[in-house]
Design a protein around this motif. Structure first.
Motif, PDB file in Angstrom:
ATOM      1  N   ASN A   1      61.658 108.076 -27.279  1.00 52.51           N
ATOM      2  CA  ASN A   1      62.684 109.111 -27.400  1.00 52.51           C
ATOM      3  C   ASN A   1      62.624 109.672 -28.828  1.00 52.51           C
ATOM      4  O   ASN A   1      62.991 108.983 -29.776  1.00 52.51           O
ATOM      5  CB  ASN A   1      64.062 108.527 -27.115  1.00 52.51           C
TER       6      ASN A   1
ATOM      7  N   PHE B   1      65.743 112.682 -22.739  1.00 52.20           N
ATOM      8  CA  PHE B   1      64.544 111.940 -23.124  1.00 52.20           C
ATOM      9  C   PHE B   1      64.676 110.466 -22.753  1.00 52.20           C
ATOM     10  O   PHE B   1      63.686 109.833 -22.353  1.00 52.20           O
ATOM     11  CB  PHE B   1      64.281 112.094 -24.620  1.00 52.20           C
ATOM     12  N   THR B   2      65.876 109.898 -22.891  1.00 48.73           N
ATOM     13  CA  THR B   2      66.092 108.517 -22.467  1.00 48.73           C
ATOM     14  C   THR B   2      65.890 108.388 -20.962  1.00 48.73           C
ATOM     15  O   THR B   2      65.306 107.408 -20.478  1.00 48.73           O
ATOM     16  CB  THR B   2      67.504 108.052 -22.856  1.00 48.73           C
TER      17      THR B   2
END
Length: 355
Positions: free
Chosen positions: A207, A193-194
Motif C-alpha cells: 500500500n 489499496f488495502t
C-alpha cells in the motif's frame, strides 16, 4: 527411466506416470498421461522437513507445472530444474510459487482495473438488518473522491504508483485550498489499496498511501475555531441545496444533516440514533454519545438513552434563524421551553414521552 520426449505424448489405456531420466533429464520431473489424452507435467521430491502427522515419515510433494500443449516438454523440464534449485537452497516451493503468483498478477494490472473492481465491490448489494443495500452506501461519494486519481493514473500499472506521486496528488488539493477533500481522497485511496492487497485480488503487493499525522496533515477549516456563525440566508441555501439533484452525497447523509439542523444535535449524535429510535415527533439517542449531559452514578438500561422533543428543537431553530444566526446552543435553549431533566429511572422515558 526414459528421457521424456514427444513420443510419450500419447493416450494410454490407464493412467500412467513417467519419470524423467535423472542423468540425461531432470530428477523429479514427471509426465502423467490419461486415457482421455490429458498430459500433465509435475515436479515431485521428498520433503524431509515436512513429516507425516501419523507415520512421522517425510512427505513426498507433487507440484503441478502445467499441461500440454500450453506447456511444452522443454519448458516444463526447465521449470522443474528451477524448482529443484529452490529445494537445494533450502527454500519452500509452495511459498516461493505463491509469491511469484502474486507478483505476476500484480504486474500489468492498471489503476483503472483496480478502481472499477473496487467500485463494483462497493456497489454490490448485500443483506443488512435494515434490508438489501449496497455494500458501501456512500459509494457515490467514494467514486467522486477517486475521480481525480483515476484521471491521473487510469492507464498506469497500479503497482508502480509511488508514495511521492500520491503526495503530489494530495498537495494539488491543498494548493486549491481544499484540505478536507485532500484528506478524504487520501483516506479513500488508502482503503482501496488495502483492499487491492488481498491475496484473492492481488492488484498490488504493498500500500503506497502514506499515513500523515500532526503538521504533515493539512488542517481543515472546521478544525480551527474561527467563531463563524451561519446567517439565515446561508442556512436557507444549505437546507434547499441538499434537495438539489446535483448535490453529491447519499439521501441518508442529506437527511442526517437536516436532522442535525432541526434538532440542534451534533452530527455524531444524529448518526448514533438507532432506526428504532425515530418516532413521529421524538428521536431517541444514546446518552453515552451526548456531550455535556450529567450522568447518574447508577446507570440503568433506560438511563443510557434520552428523548429529545423535535418540536422544541424546531422552535429553537426557527428562533435562531429569525435572529439571523445560530450563535450558540445556550442561546437557542434559553428561548425554547425547558427540557426535561436527564433520566434517572426506567419510568422517566414513559412519563415524559407522553408530554
Amino acid at each position: 527411466m526414459p528421457y521424456i520426449t514427444d513420443l510419450h505424448l500419447k493416450a494410454s489405456d490407464t493412467r500412467q506416470s513417467i519419470s524423467d531420466c535423472p542423468v540425461k533429464g531432470q530428477k523429479g520431473f514427471v509426465l502423467r498421461t490419461t486415457p482421455n489424452g490429458v498430459f500433465s507435467f509435475y515436479y515431485q521430491y521428498l520433503n524431509k522437513k515436512r513429516l507425516h502427522p501419523e507415520t512421522g515419515k517425510p512427505v513426498r510433494e507433487w507440484h503441478l507445472l502445467g499441461e500440454h500443449p500450453v506447456w511444452t516438454i522443454a519448458r516444463a523440464r526447465a521449470e522443474a530444474t528451477a524448482l529443484a534449485g529452490l529445494v537445494a537452497s533450502g527454500k519452500s516451493i509452495t511459498a516461493e510459487r505463491a509469491r511469484d503468483l502474486v507478483l505476476s498478477r500484480a504486474t500489468g494490472r492498471t489503476f483503472r482495473q483496480m478502481h472499477d473492481a473496487y467500485m463494483a465491490y462497493c456497489e454490490e448489494p448485500v443483506l443488512r438488518r435494515w434490508g438489501t443495500v449496497p455494500r458501501k452506501e456512500s459509494h457515490d461519494g467514494i467514486r467522486s473522491a477517486l475521480s481525480r486519481p483515476l484521471a491521473w493514473w487510469g492507464d498506469r500499472v497500479a503497482s508502480e504508483i509511488t508514495s511521492q506521486e500520491i503526495m503530489e496528488l494530495y498537495r494539488s488539493y491543498v494548493t486549491e485550498k481544499h484540505p478536507a477533500q485532500a484528506n478524504n481522497v487520501l483516506q479513500q485511496l488508502g482503503t482501496m489499496f488495502t483492499w487491492g492487497k488481498h491475496p484473492d485480488r492481488a492488484f498490488v503487493t504493498v500500500n503506497p498511501v502514506p499515513t500523515l499525522r500532526g503538521d504533515d496533515r493539512a488542517t481543515e477549516v472546521g478544525d480551527i475555531e474561527d467563531g463563524l456563525v451561519l446567517t439565515a440566508d446561508q442556512l436557507r441555501k444549505f437546507w434547499f441545496g441538499l434537495d438539489d439533484p446535483h448535490c453529491p452525497g447519499s439521501p441518508l447523509t442529506k437527511l442526517a444533516l437536516k436532522l442535525s439542523l432541526v434538532t440542534l444535535l451534533r452530527t455524531g449524535e444524529c448518526c448514533a440514533i438507532p432506526r428504532a429510535g425515530i418516532g413521529p415527533d421524538t428521536v431517541t439517542i444514546p446518552l453515552a454519545v451526548t456531550k455535556g449531559v450529567a450522568r447518574p452514578r447508577r446507570a440503568t438500561s433506560c438511563s443510557r438513552s434520552t428523548v429529545w422533543r423535535a418540536r422544541y428543537s424546531v422552535r429553537s431553530f426557527r428562533l435562531a434563524t429569525r435572529c439571523g444566526s445560530m450563535h450558540s446552543r445556550k442561546r437557542a435553549a434559553a428561548a425554547s421551553p425547558a427540557r426535561p431533566p436527564p433520566p434517572t429511572s426506567a419510568t422517566w422515558r414513559s412519563v415524559h414521552s407522553k408530554s
